[in-house]
Design a protein around this motif. Sequence first.
Motif, PDB file in Angstrom:
ATOM      1  N   ARG A 116    -117.500 -50.843  -3.235  1.00  0.00           N
ATOM      2  CA  ARG A 116    -117.695 -52.186  -3.800  1.00  0.00           C
ATOM      3  C   ARG A 116    -119.078 -52.732  -3.444  1.00  0.00           C
ATOM      4  NH1 ARG A 116    -112.227 -52.446  -1.828  1.00  0.00           N
ATOM      5  NH2 ARG A 116    -110.769 -52.329  -3.585  1.00  0.00           N
ATOM      6  N   ARG A 117    -119.530 -52.436  -2.252  1.00  0.00           N
ATOM      7  CA  ARG A 117    -120.857 -52.875  -1.822  1.00  0.00           C
ATOM      8  C   ARG A 117    -121.937 -52.296  -2.733  1.00  0.00           C
ATOM      9  NH1 ARG A 117    -123.462 -56.543   1.768  1.00  0.00           N
ATOM     10  NH2 ARG A 117    -125.520 -55.691   2.227  1.00  0.00           N
ATOM     11  N   LEU A 118    -121.705 -51.085  -3.213  1.00  0.00           N
ATOM     12  CA  LEU A 118    -122.679 -50.397  -4.049  1.00  0.00           C
ATOM     13  C   LEU A 118    -122.358 -50.524  -5.543  1.00  0.00           C
ATOM     14  CD1 LEU A 118    -123.098 -47.163  -1.899  1.00  0.00           C
ATOM     15  CD2 LEU A 118    -124.641 -49.134  -2.026  1.00  0.00           C
ATOM     16  N   ASN A 119    -121.426 -51.437  -5.866  1.00  0.00           N
ATOM     17  CA  ASN A 119    -121.040 -51.694  -7.261  1.00  0.00           C
ATOM     18  C   ASN A 119    -120.456 -50.467  -7.945  1.00  0.00           C
ATOM     19  OD1 ASN A 119    -121.932 -54.462  -7.276  1.00  0.00           O
ATOM     20  ND2 ASN A 119    -124.042 -53.706  -7.402  1.00  0.00           N
ATOM     21  N   VAL A 120    -119.726 -49.674  -7.171  1.00  0.00           N
ATOM     22  CA  VAL A 120    -118.992 -48.533  -7.714  1.00  0.00           C
ATOM     23  C   VAL A 120    -117.536 -48.954  -7.867  1.00  0.00           C
ATOM     24  CG1 VAL A 120    -118.181 -46.189  -7.273  1.00  0.00           C
ATOM     25  CG2 VAL A 120    -120.544 -46.839  -6.686  1.00  0.00           C
ATOM     26  N   ASN A 121    -116.973 -48.747  -9.039  1.00  0.00           N
ATOM     27  CA  ASN A 121    -115.590 -49.149  -9.282  1.00  0.00           C
ATOM     28  C   ASN A 121    -114.621 -48.425  -8.354  1.00  0.00           C
ATOM     29  OD1 ASN A 121    -113.499 -50.532 -10.866  1.00  0.00           O
ATOM     30  ND2 ASN A 121    -112.971 -48.470 -11.563  1.00  0.00           N
ATOM     31  N   TYR A 122    -113.716 -49.185  -7.744  1.00  0.00           N
ATOM     32  CA  TYR A 122    -112.730 -48.608  -6.827  1.00  0.00           C
ATOM     33  C   TYR A 122    -111.388 -49.265  -7.095  1.00  0.00           C
ATOM     34  CZ  TYR A 122    -110.762 -46.801  -2.454  1.00  0.00           C
ATOM     35  OH  TYR A 122    -109.993 -46.140  -1.516  1.00  0.00           O
ATOM     36  N   ASP A 123    -110.446 -48.493  -7.594  1.00  0.00           N
ATOM     37  CA  ASP A 123    -109.130 -48.992  -7.983  1.00  0.00           C
ATOM     38  C   ASP A 123    -108.133 -48.734  -6.864  1.00  0.00           C
ATOM     39  OD1 ASP A 123    -106.664 -49.564  -9.103  1.00  0.00           O
ATOM     40  OD2 ASP A 123    -107.161 -48.691 -11.053  1.00  0.00           O
ATOM     41  N   ASP A 124    -107.671 -49.789  -6.210  1.00  0.00           N
ATOM     42  CA  ASP A 124    -106.746 -49.641  -5.084  1.00  0.00           C
ATOM     43  C   ASP A 124    -105.419 -49.014  -5.499  1.00  0.00           C
ATOM     44  OD1 ASP A 124    -108.080 -50.812  -2.687  1.00  0.00           O
ATOM     45  OD2 ASP A 124    -108.240 -52.551  -3.996  1.00  0.00           O
ATOM     46  N   GLU A 125    -105.071 -49.117  -6.780  1.00  0.00           N
ATOM     47  CA  GLU A 125    -103.813 -48.542  -7.252  1.00  0.00           C
ATOM     48  C   GLU A 125    -103.879 -47.019  -7.322  1.00  0.00           C
ATOM     49  OE1 GLU A 125    -100.974 -50.265  -7.846  1.00  0.00           O
ATOM     50  OE2 GLU A 125    -102.089 -51.984  -7.052  1.00  0.00           O
ATOM     51  N   ILE A 126    -105.088 -46.485  -7.480  1.00  0.00           N
ATOM     52  CA  ILE A 126    -105.262 -45.037  -7.589  1.00  0.00           C
ATOM     53  C   ILE A 126    -105.830 -44.441  -6.300  1.00  0.00           C
ATOM     54  CG2 ILE A 126    -106.222 -43.184  -9.024  1.00  0.00           C
ATOM     55  CD1 ILE A 126    -106.712 -45.214 -11.202  1.00  0.00           C
ATOM     56  N   ALA A 127    -106.434 -45.292  -5.493  1.00  0.00           N
ATOM     57  CA  ALA A 127    -107.115 -44.842  -4.273  1.00  0.00           C
ATOM     58  C   ALA A 127    -106.192 -44.020  -3.382  1.00  0.00           C
ATOM     59  CB  ALA A 127    -107.642 -46.043  -3.508  1.00  0.00           C
ATOM     60  N   HIS A 128    -106.835 -43.175  -2.569  1.00  0.00           N
ATOM     61  CA  HIS A 128    -106.164 -42.298  -1.597  1.00  0.00           C
ATOM     62  C   HIS A 128    -105.576 -41.050  -2.236  1.00  0.00           C
ATOM     63  CE1 HIS A 128    -106.907 -45.427   1.265  1.00  0.00           C
ATOM     64  NE2 HIS A 128    -106.117 -46.270   0.636  1.00  0.00           N
ATOM     65  N   ARG A 129    -105.767 -40.868  -3.537  1.00  0.00           N
ATOM     66  CA  ARG A 129    -105.526 -39.571  -4.144  1.00  0.00           C
ATOM     67  C   ARG A 129    -106.822 -38.774  -4.001  1.00  0.00           C
ATOM     68  NH1 ARG A 129    -101.477 -38.574  -7.742  1.00  0.00           N
ATOM     69  NH2 ARG A 129    -102.388 -36.485  -7.652  1.00  0.00           N
ATOM     70  N   ALA A 130    -106.708 -37.522  -3.597  1.00  0.00           N
ATOM     71  CA  ALA A 130    -107.889 -36.747  -3.230  1.00  0.00           C
ATOM     72  C   ALA A 130    -108.892 -36.615  -4.370  1.00  0.00           C
ATOM     73  CB  ALA A 130    -107.472 -35.369  -2.738  1.00  0.00           C
ATOM     74  N   ASP A 131    -108.416 -36.309  -5.576  1.00  0.00           N
ATOM     75  CA  ASP A 131    -109.352 -36.102  -6.676  1.00  0.00           C
ATOM     76  C   ASP A 131    -110.051 -37.405  -7.065  1.00  0.00           C
ATOM     77  OD1 ASP A 131    -106.927 -37.105  -7.584  1.00  0.00           O
ATOM     78  OD2 ASP A 131    -106.856 -35.847  -9.389  1.00  0.00           O
TER      79      ASP A 131
END
Length: 208
Positions: A116-131
Amino acid sequence: EFGAVKMRHGLIIDKFQIFVNPMKKLPAFIVEKTNITDEMLRNYGTTLQSALPQIRKFIEGCVLVAHNARFDVGFLNAALKKLGYPALTNPVIDTLDLSKMIMPEVKAFSLGAIARRLNVNYDDEIAHRADYDAEVLSEVFNSMLNTLDVEYDIRVHKDIKKIEVKEFPVPALQDDDILVKVEGCGVCGTDVHEWRQDPFGIIPVTLG
């Protein structure tokens, strides 16, 4: 789950994802955190004995880039040792340490916070999946490479030493290996990553 992406000149050129069945029931907190279920592992998972050769082949000759690499690489090495394989000898770049090096003002250094600091999209609903995490980290690392070039005038591996950071693990590359190569506006570069070197720069591979 193991997930990885390889990149060349900022673009993903290869992906690898595999489920490993631990042959026991997953703890509830793991299911909640990753959305990986016992049924998924039964239907799509393979054994550790089958997965490790595939992983080793995918990362062969590459630089690994991971967020909190001590955990990811340590986990892989423990699995390798268990099955009689030698420990990984790939050079490793830890974006957790790198983020502390170039963003000392930041208070939180999780992959999501740095993305988020680098303005890269990060979806908490999908996060923590390795791929998914591997692809996010590839974008994060590309942004970091640009920062190293623009703000620190760092384009080769040996120049990382210009920035003083306690216990920062400098990867074991040669002094003239290209770390960042700028061509116009393009930058060559990638919760583990890898790089495969070629005459034009480095091919990153992200591992999750």
